[in-house]
Design a protein around this motif. Sequence first.
Motif, short mmCIF file in Angstrom:
data_model
loop_
_atom_site.label_atom_id
_atom_site.label_comp_id
_atom_site.label_asym_id
_atom_site.label_seq_id
_atom_site.Cartn_x
_atom_site.Cartn_y
_atom_site.Cartn_z
N ARG A 4 -7.49 103.03 18.44
CA ARG A 4 -6.23 103.20 19.17
C ARG A 4 -5.84 101.89 19.83
NH1 ARG A 4 -7.76 106.42 23.06
NH2 ARG A 4 -7.64 104.82 24.67
N THR A 5 -4.53 101.62 19.85
CA THR A 5 -4.02 100.40 20.47
C THR A 5 -3.03 100.75 21.56
OG1 THR A 5 -2.33 100.27 18.73
CG2 THR A 5 -4.34 98.99 18.41
N ASP A 6 -3.29 100.27 22.77
CA ASP A 6 -2.44 100.53 23.93
C ASP A 6 -1.96 99.21 24.53
OD1 ASP A 6 -2.89 103.26 23.71
OD2 ASP A 6 -4.54 103.26 25.16
N ILE A 7 -0.72 99.22 25.01
CA ILE A 7 -0.20 98.09 25.78
C ILE A 7 0.00 98.55 27.22
CG2 ILE A 7 1.69 96.44 26.06
CD1 ILE A 7 2.36 96.81 23.12
N VAL A 8 -0.47 97.74 28.16
CA VAL A 8 -0.25 98.00 29.58
C VAL A 8 0.69 96.92 30.12
CG1 VAL A 8 -1.31 98.13 31.86
CG2 VAL A 8 -2.48 99.13 29.89
N ILE A 9 1.85 97.35 30.62
CA ILE A 9 2.84 96.39 31.11
C ILE A 9 3.29 96.77 32.52
CG2 ILE A 9 3.67 95.79 28.81
CD1 ILE A 9 5.96 97.85 30.88
N GLY A 10 3.86 95.81 33.22
CA GLY A 10 4.42 96.07 34.55
C GLY A 10 5.84 96.59 34.45
N VAL A 11 6.17 97.56 35.28
CA VAL A 11 7.48 98.21 35.26
C VAL A 11 8.46 97.55 36.22
CG1 VAL A 11 8.63 100.37 35.95
CG2 VAL A 11 6.67 100.43 34.40
N GLN A 12 7.95 96.90 37.26
CA GLN A 12 8.81 96.38 38.32
C GLN A 12 8.84 94.85 38.30
OE1 GLN A 12 6.31 98.68 40.84
NE2 GLN A 12 7.87 100.24 41.28
N TRP A 13 8.62 94.20 39.45
CA TRP A 13 8.63 92.74 39.54
C TRP A 13 7.22 92.17 39.63
CZ3 TRP A 13 13.00 95.02 42.07
CH2 TRP A 13 14.24 94.58 41.59
N GLU A 223 -3.00 93.53 27.63
CA GLU A 223 -2.73 93.41 29.07
C GLU A 223 -1.61 92.41 29.33
OE1 GLU A 223 -5.14 92.19 33.17
OE2 GLU A 223 -6.01 91.74 31.21
N GLY A 224 -0.51 92.90 29.88
CA GLY A 224 0.59 92.02 30.23
C GLY A 224 0.44 91.48 31.65
N ALA A 225 0.92 90.27 31.85
CA ALA A 225 1.00 89.68 33.20
C ALA A 225 2.46 89.73 33.64
CB ALA A 225 0.48 88.25 33.18
N GLN A 226 2.69 89.57 34.95
CA GLN A 226 4.03 89.72 35.51
C GLN A 226 4.60 91.10 35.12
OE1 GLN A 226 3.62 86.44 33.70
NE2 GLN A 226 2.80 85.66 35.58
N ALA A 227 5.89 91.21 34.80
CA ALA A 227 6.43 92.55 34.59
C ALA A 227 7.81 92.50 33.94
CB ALA A 227 6.52 93.29 35.93
N THR A 228 8.32 93.69 33.63
CA THR A 228 9.58 93.83 32.90
C THR A 228 10.73 93.07 33.56
OG1 THR A 228 8.89 96.00 32.09
CG2 THR A 228 11.25 95.50 32.01
N LEU A 229 10.88 93.23 34.87
CA LEU A 229 12.02 92.62 35.56
C LEU A 229 11.86 91.12 35.77
CD1 LEU A 229 12.78 95.44 38.15
CD2 LEU A 229 13.68 95.14 35.84
N LEU A 230 10.72 90.58 35.32
CA LEU A 230 10.50 89.14 35.34
C LEU A 230 10.51 88.56 33.92
CD1 LEU A 230 7.68 88.84 38.04
CD2 LEU A 230 10.10 88.29 38.29
#
Length: 428
Positions: A4-13, A223-230
Amino acid sequence: MKGRTDIVIGVQWGDEGKGRVVDVLAADAGVVVRYQGGANAGHTVVVDNEKYVFHLLPSGILYQGKSCVIGNGVVVDPDTLFEELDGLAARGKKTAKLVVSHAAHIVMPYHKIIDRLAEGARSEGTKIGTTGRGIGPCYADKYERIGIRAEDLVNPEVLRDKLTRTLKIKNDILTKIYGAEPLDFGEIYEKALAWGRRIEPMLGDAFLEIDEAVKSGGNVLFEGAQATLLDIDHGTYPFVTSSSPCAGGACTGSGFGPSRIDRVIGVAKAYCTRVGEGPFPTEENGEAGETLRQKGGEFGATTGRPRRCGWCDLVAVDYAVKVNGLDGIALTKLDVLDEFDEIKICTAYEIDGKIRKTFPSSCAELAKAKPVYETLPGWKCDISKCRSFDELPQAARDYVKYIEDKAETPVVLIGVGAGREDTIRRGL
């Protein structure tokens, strides 16, 4: 059997608690991949009451027997990378195997200097709020095709040739634009060679590491760093980072095709924070904001500077759901709201006298947005010991369900404290 492959991202700033979520989910993964950003990100993990802050190392590094990958989309500061590895060794920690993509770009000394000088030269109102870690200038060199990659550090002749050409450009910038002293070629060259000697055993084809893990049935966590709004494209430009933290960035930053991604999990705080400049509609500058800051420990893991704090913004969450194709939300720091009699939650904006329920694409328009709030009752009790959704007080459950309903996305994990064990899993 396919893993299984999952992405974890930030939703805010950013600063939503992605590190602790990745750390929890990494127990079920064989490989954890960091796919963008650099040492400007700080991911905090608490294990057995010990706190760890990782700026470059993937948050799964504390799991011995697993693999951690720094992908081609990351810009690597070797000094920071080695400092983190040495820090873990000094604490007697055995770590996961680390693979650094040969195609990852290297943050050079001139990147940091130019970053600080450029930010200092910006007038009020145009400052970005950069951490001064050289991230933006390094990405700029990457796209200008004059960057130094990790593979260059182990090839003295290629390194000499590239550095000779690039340093001439950088010294012209330093001396002619900023009036600073030029940098010495020999000093930087020797430093880069020393980096190469240490990093060489870690270098590899990151995309192959990921591909082989999935084909052999292992789970992979991006694993994402920072977030969507950035995000450089989808965030509040120009007050953004220099890479793509959104789910799409996981594919380009690692060499893994989008059709092979199984789930995208977005991490959101139960309230909202922002570091640096830029619009923040739900920001609270009074007592509520200060309470959130102190109770939530809202001080930057990288810079130590106080974070701007405010109420949860569901307009922004809805935007992140759409941009990333979220399958679930990990809601962190719910316990920070324990003390409030009432909790506000933004469901729309008022812009120029009109109600708007969608996130503006224009930063200038967002700067005019006034939040339209719904007010929910607080629960006024300690929820840090709750380990199932049913153990939460009714008001806390109602708050979570309100977010689910408005975002049309299930909340699949709830954080009720800083530790690994302070987690309620709902479907993950």
